[in-house]
Scaffold this active site. Structure first.
Site, PDB file in Angstrom:
ATOM      1  N   LEU A  42      36.210  58.552  34.049  1.00 19.84           N
ATOM      2  CA  LEU A  42      37.618  58.298  33.718  1.00 19.84           C
ATOM      3  C   LEU A  42      37.710  57.679  32.329  1.00 19.84           C
ATOM      4  CD1 LEU A  42      38.594  56.607  37.133  1.00 19.84           C
ATOM      5  CD2 LEU A  42      38.156  59.025  36.648  1.00 19.84           C
ATOM      6  N   ASP A  43      37.586  58.511  31.316  1.00 16.41           N
ATOM      7  CA  ASP A  43      37.483  58.001  29.949  1.00 16.41           C
ATOM      8  C   ASP A  43      38.769  58.258  29.164  1.00 16.41           C
ATOM      9  OD1 ASP A  43      36.186  56.756  27.839  1.00 16.41           O
ATOM     10  OD2 ASP A  43      35.384  58.631  27.052  1.00 16.41           O
ATOM     11  N   GLY A  44      39.135  57.296  28.318  1.00 18.72           N
ATOM     12  CA  GLY A  44      40.268  57.477  27.411  1.00 18.72           C
ATOM     13  C   GLY A  44      41.486  56.636  27.728  1.00 18.72           C
ATOM     14  N   SER A 217      36.535  63.129  30.604  1.00 16.86           N
ATOM     15  CA  SER A 217      37.744  63.322  29.809  1.00 16.86           C
ATOM     16  C   SER A 217      37.608  62.644  28.454  1.00 16.86           C
ATOM     17  CB  SER A 217      38.956  62.749  30.557  1.00 16.86           C
ATOM     18  OG  SER A 217      38.736  61.384  30.878  1.00 16.86           O
ATOM     19  N   SER A 218      38.595  62.874  27.591  1.00 20.20           N
ATOM     20  CA  SER A 218      38.799  62.181  26.297  1.00 20.20           C
ATOM     21  C   SER A 218      37.987  62.727  25.134  1.00 20.20           C
ATOM     22  CB  SER A 218      38.556  60.673  26.410  1.00 20.20           C
ATOM     23  OG  SER A 218      37.203  60.323  26.186  1.00 20.20           O
TER      24      SER A 218
END
Length: 267
Positions: A42-44, A217-218
């Site tokens: 769960l990045d960003g 993500s991101s």
């Protein structure tokens, strides 16, 4: 007042149309091969918040909201297990204010998730908190244990919430447990196999099937000490440029289609 009265029905119609379109896409996707285990990094959240001029803690809150949305999408696709890298052990090095905000958010969301009628109850999902649990504040650990206890009999799917977690810690713990188990057996066999270590991984103990897809993500293209063992064989690594709070079905769809293409190519 009048514009609000007019816009409210239109908003309802729009939301209903979007929900029906999403369900139609999901129905098409699940007609093909479906991964049994999907993991998300769960990045960003912080960059998303800054891009919107929001406090960082609101970016994390939107990230948790989106996790619920993506969990529901995966369950509707008939994915058997979803794992989410919610908090790394390394994240404790962030500012005390951010860590405290994240722990408070985790406590609130864990208690919310396990309420009767919420997503875990609605879809029969068993929650497992995976990681170095004794590093959690007592109130967060209590919330985690409550959520696990209330969902322990759910058997449709597994949701691994990885916090606080690193893969190196998981592997180290698995090796230690394997050696301890061998010593307790008092056997003369001193050879330890990879299969024995894998059986003691936290994800294996939770009953998770082998990892099929890992999504980050991101736009960052690294694993950041997440599920290194599980990624070592047939797992597909997928990277999306979308910040996690904005990651949705339209970002996930090409990932599933690519997975299906690769499965069909092996048939």
């Amino acid at each position: 007042m009048l514009p609000q009265l007019i816009s409210s029905p239109f908003a309802w119609v729009r939301d209903q149309a979007a929900a029906k379109a999403q369900d139609a896409l999901i129905a098409v996707l699940k007609a093909g091969p479906v991964p049994q285990h999907v993991a998300f990094i769960l990045d960003g959240n912080r960059r998303y918040a800054r891009s919107k001029g929001m406090p960082v803690k609101l970016g994390h809150a939107d990230g948790f909201y989106n996790l619920r949305k993506m969990l529901e999408i995966c369950i509707k696709l008939n994915v058997r297990c979803v794992s989410a890298y919610a908090f790394s052990i390394e994240n404790f090095k962030r500012s005390p204010e951010e860590v405290a905000a994240l722990m408070s958010l985790a406590e609130d969301k864990l208690l919310e998730l396990c309420q009767k009628g919420d997503i875990l109850d609605q879809y029969g999902i068993r929650l497992v908190v995976v990681g170095h649990r004794d590093m959690l504040p007592e109130r967060v650990l209590a919330a985690a244990e409550k959520a696990e206890n209330l969902t322990k009999n759910n058997n449709r799917a597994i949701f691994n919430l990885c916090m606080p977690y690193t893969s190196r810690d998981e592997i180290t713990t698995a090796v230690h447990s394997t050696v301890q188990s061998r010593l307790e057996d008092e056997t003369d066999d001193t050879e330890i196999t990879a299969e024995e270590i894998e059986a003691h991984l936290m994800t294996s103990l939770s009953g998770s099937p082998p990892l099929d897809i890992l999504v980050r993500s991101s736009g960052v293209k690294r694993l950041s000490d997440y599920m290194l063992w599980q990624c070592s064989e047939d797992a597909q690594l997928q990277f999306s440029s979308t910040y996690w709070p904005e990651f949705g079905l339209l970002d996930f769809m090409p990932i599933i289609l690519d997975y299906q293409r690769k499965v069909w190519s092996k048939a």
